[in-house]
Motif scaffolding. Structure first.
Motif, PDB file in Angstrom:
ATOM      1  N   PRO A 195       0.821  -1.213   0.000  1.00 35.30           N
ATOM      2  CA  PRO A 195       0.000   0.000   0.000  1.00 35.30           C
ATOM      3  C   PRO A 195       0.857   1.266   0.000  1.00 35.30           C
ATOM      4  CG  PRO A 195      -0.843  -1.577   1.594  1.00 35.30           C
ATOM      5  CD  PRO A 195       0.446  -2.144   1.067  1.00 35.30           C
ATOM      6  N   TRP A 199       0.190   2.238  -6.574  1.00 33.41           N
ATOM      7  CA  TRP A 199      -0.757   1.375  -5.860  1.00 33.41           C
ATOM      8  C   TRP A 199      -1.916   2.245  -5.369  1.00 33.41           C
ATOM      9  CZ3 TRP A 199      -3.351   0.808  -1.289  1.00 33.41           C
ATOM     10  CH2 TRP A 199      -3.760  -0.489  -0.900  1.00 33.41           C
ATOM     11  N   LEU A 200      -3.115   1.945  -5.820  1.00 29.31           N
ATOM     12  CA  LEU A 200      -4.281   2.685  -5.309  1.00 29.31           C
ATOM     13  C   LEU A 200      -5.109   1.827  -4.384  1.00 29.31           C
ATOM     14  CD1 LEU A 200      -5.650   4.701  -8.376  1.00 29.31           C
ATOM     15  CD2 LEU A 200      -3.977   5.385  -6.650  1.00 29.31           C
ATOM     16  N   GLY A 201      -5.117   0.542  -4.639  1.00 32.12           N
ATOM     17  CA  GLY A 201      -5.889  -0.391  -3.828  1.00 32.12           C
ATOM     18  C   GLY A 201      -5.330  -1.770  -4.058  1.00 32.12           C
ATOM     19  N   ARG A 232      -4.384   7.677  -2.968  1.00 32.58           N
ATOM     20  CA  ARG A 232      -5.609   8.419  -3.248  1.00 32.58           C
ATOM     21  C   ARG A 232      -6.024   9.060  -1.921  1.00 32.58           C
ATOM     22  NH1 ARG A 232      -9.259   5.232  -7.127  1.00 32.58           N
ATOM     23  NH2 ARG A 232      -9.158   3.685  -5.471  1.00 32.58           N
ATOM     24  N   GLN A 243     -18.160  -5.948  -4.370  1.00 30.18           N
ATOM     25  CA  GLN A 243     -17.156  -6.298  -3.360  1.00 30.18           C
ATOM     26  C   GLN A 243     -17.718  -7.151  -2.227  1.00 30.18           C
ATOM     27  OE1 GLN A 243     -14.757  -3.093  -1.734  1.00 30.18           O
ATOM     28  NE2 GLN A 243     -14.846  -1.958  -3.651  1.00 30.18           N
ATOM     29  N   TYR A 300      -6.891  -2.722   4.420  1.00 36.14           N
ATOM     30  CA  TYR A 300      -6.227  -2.932   3.130  1.00 36.14           C
ATOM     31  C   TYR A 300      -4.999  -2.036   2.984  1.00 36.14           C
ATOM     32  CZ  TYR A 300     -10.392  -5.587   2.023  1.00 36.14           C
ATOM     33  OH  TYR A 300     -11.392  -6.523   2.049  1.00 36.14           O
ATOM     34  N   CYS A 301      -5.143  -0.773   3.428  1.00 39.29           N
ATOM     35  CA  CYS A 301      -3.987   0.135   3.375  1.00 39.29           C
ATOM     36  C   CYS A 301      -3.039  -0.116   4.544  1.00 39.29           C
ATOM     37  CB  CYS A 301      -4.454   1.590   3.383  1.00 39.29           C
ATOM     38  SG  CYS A 301      -5.359   2.019   1.893  1.00 39.29           S
ATOM     39  N   GLN A 302      -3.530  -0.850   5.520  1.00 37.91           N
ATOM     40  CA  GLN A 302      -2.718  -1.263   6.667  1.00 37.91           C
ATOM     41  C   GLN A 302      -2.137  -0.084   7.438  1.00 37.91           C
ATOM     42  OE1 GLN A 302       0.007  -4.196   5.045  1.00 37.91           O
ATOM     43  NE2 GLN A 302      -1.709  -5.157   4.000  1.00 37.91           N
ATOM     44  N   GLU A 303      -2.898   0.986   7.487  1.00 41.15           N
ATOM     45  CA  GLU A 303      -2.507   2.080   8.371  1.00 41.15           C
ATOM     46  C   GLU A 303      -3.739   2.897   8.711  1.00 41.15           C
ATOM     47  OE1 GLU A 303       0.337   4.684   6.531  1.00 41.15           O
ATOM     48  OE2 GLU A 303      -1.118   5.516   5.144  1.00 41.15           O
ATOM     49  N   GLU A 304      -3.579   3.744   9.722  1.00 42.83           N
ATOM     50  CA  GLU A 304      -4.671   4.635  10.119  1.00 42.83           C
ATOM     51  C   GLU A 304      -4.736   5.800   9.152  1.00 42.83           C
ATOM     52  OE1 GLU A 304      -3.881   5.641  14.230  1.00 42.83           O
ATOM     53  OE2 GLU A 304      -5.481   4.252  14.829  1.00 42.83           O
ATOM     54  N   ARG A 305      -5.934   6.099   8.721  1.00 39.90           N
ATOM     55  CA  ARG A 305      -6.106   7.211   7.791  1.00 39.90           C
ATOM     56  C   ARG A 305      -7.250   8.093   8.295  1.00 39.90           C
ATOM     57  NH1 ARG A 305      -3.506   5.282   2.846  1.00 39.90           N
ATOM     58  NH2 ARG A 305      -4.714   6.726   1.606  1.00 39.90           N
ATOM     59  N   GLY A 354      -9.710   6.420  -0.633  1.00 38.37           N
ATOM     60  CA  GLY A 354      -8.391   5.812  -0.453  1.00 38.37           C
ATOM     61  C   GLY A 354      -8.309   4.611  -1.378  1.00 38.37           C
ATOM     62  N   CYS A 355      -8.277   3.413  -0.793  1.00 41.10           N
ATOM     63  CA  CYS A 355      -8.148   2.219  -1.626  1.00 41.10           C
ATOM     64  C   CYS A 355      -9.484   1.784  -2.209  1.00 41.10           C
ATOM     65  CB  CYS A 355      -7.531   1.083  -0.816  1.00 41.10           C
ATOM     66  SG  CYS A 355      -8.618   0.512   0.503  1.00 41.10           S
ATOM     67  N   ALA A 356     -10.565   2.435  -1.776  1.00 42.05           N
ATOM     68  CA  ALA A 356     -11.906   2.204  -2.327  1.00 42.05           C
ATOM     69  C   ALA A 356     -12.524   0.877  -1.887  1.00 42.05           C
ATOM     70  CB  ALA A 356     -11.934   2.322  -3.852  1.00 42.05           C
ATOM     71  N   ARG A 357     -11.860   0.190  -0.931  1.00 47.52           N
ATOM     72  CA  ARG A 357     -12.406  -1.101  -0.471  1.00 47.52           C
ATOM     73  C   ARG A 357     -13.478  -0.888   0.596  1.00 47.52           C
ATOM     74  NH1 ARG A 357     -11.910  -3.839  -4.276  1.00 47.52           N
ATOM     75  NH2 ARG A 357     -11.568  -1.761  -5.063  1.00 47.52           N
TER      76      ARG A 357
END
Lengths: 180, 991, 97
Positions: A56, A69-71, A139, B737, C8-13, C63-66
């Motif tokens: 990430p 890397w966006l996702g 993003r 998803q 998924y990004c594995q961090e706090e956002r 962000g990662c959109a997940r």
């Protein structure tokens, strides 16, 4: 006839260039939103000639080409030399989606010692070098617009956004520049 | 224009530049570095305002942010008129213009002061009890009166011309407060290498060291140490030092809001620079060094100008070099006030008496006072004061009762002890604990990673304060081995002691607890007598603590008086919530950059500039600017739209449809996914063909619609409504998803990849044909509802043959940067065929002539496909799609649902109002039974009459019925018709 | 503004990058056509809305959109865990999730 059809970038002639801060529209580039599951990554990396990053908030670059890397299954691939990225991926049989977004996005290059401060006027992420090192990309938000932020140098960022948001993003940078 | 109360030998402004300012039009001089309050006092002015309710003359109480009384208006120019500015915070600058508030006609003579005479009628709960009935009086009498009376200053009536900035910041350690504790904490944290932000609300750091004369830290006078440390911190790369910056709110996960005042102290601020900056700081750890706030004594007549906090008088003397009077008296219940008296005595000010409510007073300060011959009156209380616009004497009686005597004075310093400023700690959701011995609420257990240091944490002296700061800072910086900085010695005053509530046994009348809201001890007692049991009720009944100062000096007094009346210990009566903001924050600071052009993104299409150059009027559609109509030769809207509609059906029109949402659905399971997301069948849709799709939510109601083209077996080009683009993609991603993760499909937004040029009308093919390459445009090769990839003007295109007008039509998708050039080429061809450019208004009329719905206009989230006449779009043999089960719900299949119909007014020239209600019998009594409402209504030039669409109960079974639309000018008779008004057989799109 | 750990990004956002998406662990019935009115009501309309621990969906939309799931305490507004969509409810210390 193609030569006659003028291409007009959204921020043509815009931007500003100061000693401590430069915000300039990036040159047109080809862009791909690449969606793929893990199995297709290797083949796509080979087809594109760079390793699609799997971590990430990271990027990988080779020459004029970079993958952000966006996702977990999404990359923004940018080729500043204008290569046909859709064609590059077309031969990969593994399941993936390669969608051309060259014109959907536009980009600004933000650089200078005040670059991070200007971005911090609208971006809630920690942009210190420790948290957002050179080569990081994500993003995120800038004010009320979604952007993709890519740190290309200690004092240099590439800010990608959808074209119709670029006016807002630039205006907000101009406003923020008055404060740094 | 001398400053009669300036003492040249005192304070730190000795060599400062003189500054000219005005107060209520009177020109005065101060010194650079003064606050407005210190400059006024230097000129002998204490009377600065009138109180909120009783309009009593009021003076300066404090020397800081807690000020309840000295609120003034600051006027820079016609647009920059800030009300309710605390004179104790505002710094003077050359030309500053201050005006007093809440008085008429003048500060010295105020008509509203009649409220004071009538004050027995305005006691606690007055508003609740008085304005009860009659109901009608509310509108005409009570509300206007209350609204006029409410609020202090006058809000500016022009838009705020100043700029405000926003900054997100991240740090390891955030220190709030730059007094001894905060400086020590910041230094200790900085020494660990941590990223540190230190914020202090004053122009200079130093906190209480501003006035504490005897303090010594690390071998330096306290103030000098503070400035040395500050310079040290400022020079470090890992420290950001923010002065004039208030930490006003403590939010979740160590998010702290700071507001930094950048220009309010400047004579000529650069208008291009922001006035204030909002810092949204995310700190790994925070150290609160917010100090303590001195309480005033509660006694009758304690609000006269000239009566102020002892620490404030010391600050004015020791920092600003200003004496608060010539002959002062002291009334206190703690030792600090004695020190204030001694400081003033040393500066040559007469001290008439030191009255202390405590019986046991002892210590060097007492000895010193006695040695100086000051009248010392322990176990005495002040029971009254005189002086109309400024205190002139105090009446003193023994606390135990006995003869009273009057003592003349021109200022009275009071101190009832110190209240730790636990506001931010409490906002951080930390628990407060009551320390019975000292009658204080102190920080208890943490809810976040925050530490308190110094007076706010209960430190009772300077040594302990510095100690706590060093320790908290080192720990916050991550130091494991304890101290990171050594401070040789810190010695200074201690500040325990004090009392809560009044010392005398009077009624509490005119013994003010809350100055700003004019709440007295008597009011609080009355609240308890009338049945208020919790402090939350007492607060609302009396309004104590509810003014802009939020009771910083008064809440503990109010609580103690209520507790005494109830016979309960203080913690059982409760403590009101500490809410953000700590001090008032401007709307500008909170809005930041989000004003004017930056309030919201303004989105424009690639063709926007052409429309602008060609005279288009625009309308806002969400964030988009869309060309509304293209007036020619001074046409009004209706004339232009009528012409555009006529031209489209006669020849052709060109329309910018770029704002439509577009989603590329790609993958081997793309058709299966489409089957689930839309009501329609997709698997059998041939490559190169299009279909109008209807999307439902799970509840069966229409969510969106749009034309979908199949580009390949595994690739669909989906269009959505302009407004629906983001939510439709979100809706699809959600199902993909989380519900159908096994489907091999990916979604990508291409809304802005493509500029979309709609060419509609009988000549549309003739117009585009010369420009299109590699696509056979014949009806056989490219029938209605098909899509081809090829090129136009030499650039790639996805060309749709489709129609939202009912005419033969095409939608040309080209990469957005080419949008304007291709538009211009199409326009040039179009002119050969007398085509026009048309806008959204004509688009709306043309589609209404054909009965095509617009989601959000004909639908409102409660309309099913059947209701909208779109039952045909539901795939009959589908096993599942989102909304399928919802459509079978009892209410959705019940008879009598509102259904979409056409309406024709009996008088063809009458155009109905959109939103108008529809009834069967216009003569029925009100409230009438509504059958439905008009959703769309236009003048149709092509039909030569008005047309309307409406949702009407059981509408599909009412064809030919006459219904009525009641309007203010009388009911309008309408006939229920089909929704299609033009080309009912639908031949034109194919022909 | 909350900080949310994206699995998924594995961090706090920062919360500004996220959007709340309702209660978690409500699976769409596979046989929608056969669903009774009562079952549809339970699936579509009824939500638990407890005071205390909720399991809810979030999307890291900017962000990662997940989409992912979170356990959050509605009293303290504290996130106890975030986890990927499709993963089972995590065991929370002493909460007996």
């Amino acid at each position: 006839m193609g030569e006659e059809t003028r291409r007009i970038a959204p921020l043509e002639g815009r931007g500003f260039d100061g000693e401590e801060l430069r915000v300039l529209p990036a040159e047109p580039a080809t862009r791909l939103v690449l969606r793929a599951s893990a199995e297709a990554c290797e083949d796509l990396s080979a087809a594109l000639g760079l390793d699609l990053p799997r971590t990430p908030k990271t990027t990988s670059s080779k020459g004029a080409r970079a993958a952000l890397w966006l996702g977990p299954d999404e990359w923004l691939v940018i080729d500043q030399a204008g290569a046909n990225l859709v064609a590059a991926c077309a031969g990969v049989p593994a399941f993936h989606a390669a969608v051309d977004v060259s014109h959907r996005n536009t980009a600004m290059l933000v650089s200078g010692p005040r670059a991070a401060d200007v971005l911090s006027a609208g971006c809630p992420q920690d942009l210190s070098l420790h948290a957002f090192p050179v080569g990081a990309a994500s993003r995120t938000m800038f004010g009320k617009a979604e952007i993709v932020l890519w740190r290309t140098g200690e004092d240099a960022f590439r800010v990608e956004c959808w074209r119709s948001f670029s006016d807002y993003v630039l205006l907000l940078m101009e406003a923020a520049a008055r404060d740094v | 224009m001398t400053q009669p109360f300036r003492i040249a030998t005192a304070g730190r402004l000795g060599h400062a530049d003189p500054v000219r300012f005005s107060f209520d039009g009177r020109i005065l001089m101060g010194l650079s570095g003064d606050t407005l309050a210190s400059a006024l006092i230097a000129n002998g002015i204490h009377l600065v305002g009138r109180s909120f309710k009783y309009h009593r003359p009021r003076g300066i109480v404090s020397a800081g942010a807690e000020e309840p009384n000295a609120l003034v208006g600051i006027h820079r120019d016609a647009a920059r008129r800030t009300p309710n500015v605390r004179a104790t915070v505002q710094e003077v600058y050359e030309g500053l213009e201050a005006v007093s508030q809440n008085r008429w006609p003048s500060l010295a003579f105020d008509v509203g002061a009649l409220n004071d005479v009538a004050s027995p009628f305005f006691s606690a709960g007055f508003y609740y009890k008085t304005f009860m009935w009659p109901k009608a009086a509310w509108e005409r009498l009570y509300e206007p009166f209350i609204r006029r009376a409410a609020g202090l200053g006058v809000a500016p009536d022009r838009p705020d011309p100043d700029l405000y900035a926003n900054r997100f910041a991240h740090c390891d350690v955030l220190v709030i407060g730059g007094g001894a504790a905060g400086l020590a904490a910041a230094l200790a944290a900085a020494e660990t290498g941590a990223q540190v932000i230190l914020a202090d609300e004053q122009a200079q750091t130093g906190g209480a060291l501003r006035y504490e004369t005897g303090a010594v830290i690390d071998g330096q006078a306290g103030w000098d140490w503070a400035q040395t440390v500050t310079a040290d911190l400022a020079a470090r790369d890992n420290v950001r030092l923010l002065t004039r910056t208030t930490g006003f709110g403590y939010y979740a996960q160590n998010m702290v809001g700071l507001v930094e005042r950048l220009t309010d102290h400047l004579a000529a601020p650069d208008p291009a620079r922001p006035r204030e900056r909002l810092w949204q700081v995310r700190a790994k750890r925070a150290v609160l060094a917010t100090g303590a706030i001195e309480r005033h004594m509660v006694f009758p007549g304690n609000d006269r100008p000239g009566i102020m906090l002892a620490s404030a008088a010391r600050t004015y003397l020791n920092h600003f070099g200003v004496a608060v009077g010539r002959n002062i008296a002291v009334y206190a219940a703690d030792d600090g006030a004695w020190l204030a008296a001694l400081d003033l005595h040393r500066a040559g000010v007469g001290v008439a008496a030191i009255v202390d409510a405590r019986a046991d007073v002892a210590g060097p300060h007492v000895e010193e006072a006695k040695r100086l011959g000051v009248a010392c009156l322990p176990a005495h209380a002040v029971t009254g004061t005189t002086g109309r616009l400024r205190v002139s004497s105090i009446r003193v009686s023994p606390v135990a009762g006995g003869a009273a005597r009057d003592i003349a004075c021109d200022a009275l310093l009071t101190s009832a002890g110190w209240t730790p400023a636990v506001h931010l700690f409490s906002q951080s959701r930390g628990k407060l604990v009551f320390e019975a011995e000292t009658q204080r609420f102190l920080p208890g257990s943490n809810a976040q990673d925050v530490a308190c240091a110094g007076a706010c944490a209960g430190a009772s002296g300077l040594a302990e304060t510095v100690e706590q700061g060093l320790e908290a800072g080192a720990r916050a910086g991550g130091a494991t081995g304890g101290r990171t900085v050594a401070v040789r010695e810190a010695r200074g005053e201690s500040w325990t002691g004090g009392m809560l509530g009044p010392a005398d046994n009077g009624t509490g009348a005119k013994a003010f607890v809350d100055f700003q809201n004019d709440v007295t001890a008597k009011d609080i007692r009355q609240a308890v007598r009338e049945g208020m049991r919790s402090i939350e009720h007492v607060k609302r009944f009396t309004t104590t603590g509810m003014a802009t100062d939020q009771g910083k000096t008064s809440n503990m007094h109010g609580l103690a008086i209520a507790a005494a009346m109830l016979g309960k210990p203080i913690p059982e009566v409760g403590l009101t919530t500490f809410r953000a903001p700590y001090t008032p924050v401007t709307f500008g600071a909170l809005a930041g950059h989000s004003r004017g052009a930056l309030f919201e993104p303004v989105r424009r299409t690639p063709i926007h500039s052409w429309a602008e150059e060609n005279g288009a009027e625009f309308e806002d559609v969400g964030q988009w600017k869309r060309a509304w109509y293209f007036p020619r030769n001074g046409e009004e809207l209706h004339a232009a739209v009528a012409r555009e509609c006529r031209t489209v059906r006669a020849s052709a029109g060109i329309f910018d449809a770029s704002t439509l949402g577009k989603i590329e659905v790609v993958g081997p399971d793309a058709a299966r996914f489409m089957e689930l997301m839309y009501t329609n069948p997709w698997t059998k849709l041939g490559v190169g063909r299009c279909r109008y799709g209807v999307m439902l939510r799970e509840d069966g109601f229409i969510y969106d619609d749009g034309v979908v083209g199949r580009l390949a077996e595994d690739r669909f080009h989906v269009t959505t409504t302009t407004g629906g683009a983001p939510r439709v993609l979100n809706h699809m991603e959600d199902y993909l998803q989380t519900e159908f993760p096994d489907l091999r499909v990916f979604l990508t937004s291409t809304s802005e990849q493509w500029a979309v040029i709609a060419v509609q009308g009988p000549r549309s093919r003739d117009i585009i044909a010369p420009l299109v390459e590699r696509i056979d445009l014949s009806d056989e090769a490219m029938p209605h509802m098909s899509v081809r990839e090829g090129s136009i003007c030499g650039v790639p295109t996805r060309l749709f043959r489709m129609s939202f007008t009912g005419e033969r039509g095409f939608e040309i998708n080209v990469p957005a940067d080419f949008g304007r050039a291709v538009w211009e080429a199409v326009w040039a061809e179009g002119r050969k065929h007398d085509a026009c450019a048309y806008g959204t208004e004509a688009m709306h009329v043309l589609r209404a002539e054909k009965g095509f719905i617009i989601v959000g206009q004909e639908t409102d989230g409660t309309v099913t496909p059947h209701d909208a006449g779109l039952g045909w779009a539901i795939g009959r043999n589908k096993a599942d799609f989102v909304g399928m089960r919802g459509l079978r719900r009892a209410d959705l299949v019940a008879p009598g649902r509102k259904q979409l119909v056409g309406l024709k007014t009996k008088d063809p020239d009458v155009v109905l109002d959109e939103g108008a209600q529809i009834v069967a019998d216009p003569n029925q009594p009100v409230p009438m039974t509504m059958l439905g409402h008009v959703t769309s209504s236009y003048w149709s030039e092509n039909c030569g009459r008005s047309i309307a669409l409406a949702l009407v109960a059981g509408g599909h079974d009412r064809m030919g019925e006459t219904l009525h639309v009641p309007m203010p000018g009388g009911a309008i008779a309408v006939e229920v018709t089909s929704t299609v008004f033009f080309d009912e057989k639908g031949e034109r799109a194919n022909g | 503004m909350l900080l949310i750990h994206c699995p998924y990004c594995q961090e706090e956002r920062p919360e500004l990058e996220f959007r709340h998406a309702g209660e978690a662990h409500i699976a769409r019935p596979t046989d929608m056509a056969a669903l009774s009115d009562a079952d549809f009501e339970r699936f579509f309309f009824i939500r638990s809305n407890p005071k205390g621990i909720v399991f809810e969906r979030w999307r890291h939309i900017h962000g990662c959109a997940r989409f992912f799931n979170a356990a959050r305490d509605t009293v303290s507004d504290r996130f106890l865990a975030t986890y990927r969509a499709g993963d089972p409810k995590p065991a929370l210390d002493g909460e007996g999730a």
